[in-house]
Design a protein around this motif. Structure first.
Motif: not given
Length: 181
Positions: A157-181
């Motif tokens: 999602s876009a957070v801001s765009f001002r004076n040629g600088i943009s900021v985007l928010k990233y929400d990562a929703n990941l599934i990883l192998p659990d190597h702790s077992h």
């Protein structure tokens, strides 16, 4: 003789059952997975001298102007912990964005190199999205380091765009192998 054969078959079957139930020979498909969620912010700068994205192909390609089919932007954006440019840098988001027939539609290929919350490595993916939408998703298809075997998606999602600088928010929703077992 038939009884001995039956006893041998039963003994082999019971031995195999004991070995499999002891989990010493766990099949790869039984690997446990864990869900990992975190948020980070992409900071792009389109103003020299600290430019993080440039037009690399297209008849009249530009970062800030109208786009046309095939216009290609290469980027190496900074990732930070928060939307503030003073927050800690945690990685880079690099790749290519290509304009599609509809000027608001883009195709993106990316790899991000990130160190955050005890995880460190790369995450790769792609997406087709509309840059005027309030949010969009990007698919995650592979990774290295702590993210080896990753799958999932990023909600942007876009957070801001001002004076040629943009900021985007990233929400990562990941599934990883659990190597702790």
């Amino acid at each position: 003789m038939e009884r001995t054969h039956m006893t041998s078959t039963l003994a082999v079957f019971l031995s195999a059952l004991c070995i499999l139930s002891s989990r010493c020979c766990t099949p790869a498909s039984a690997m446990t997975m864990k869900e990992v969620n975190f948020t980070y912010y992409l900071h792009d700068n389109f103003v020299p001298p600290d430019v993080t994205a440039v037009a690399v192909a297209g008849a009249n390609a530009s970062i800030m102007g109208p786009s046309h089919l095939g216009d290609t932007i290469a980027f190496d954006s900074v990732l930070r912990e928060t939307a503030s440019s003073a927050s800690a840098q945690i990685g880079h988001f690099s790749g290519l964005s290509v304009s599609l027939s509809n000027p608001q539609e883009k195709f993106i290929l990316f790899v991000l190199n990130i160190t955050l919350h005890g995880y460190s490595g790369t995450i790769s993916g792609s997406a087709r999205f509309n840059i005027t939408a309030p949010t969009w998703e990007e698919a995650v298809s592979s990774g290295t380091g702590s993210f080896r075997g990753v799958a999932g998606h990023l909600i942007v999602s876009a957070v801001s765009f001002r004076n040629g600088i943009s900021v985007l928010k990233y929400d990562a929703n990941l599934i990883l192998p659990d190597h702790s077992h």
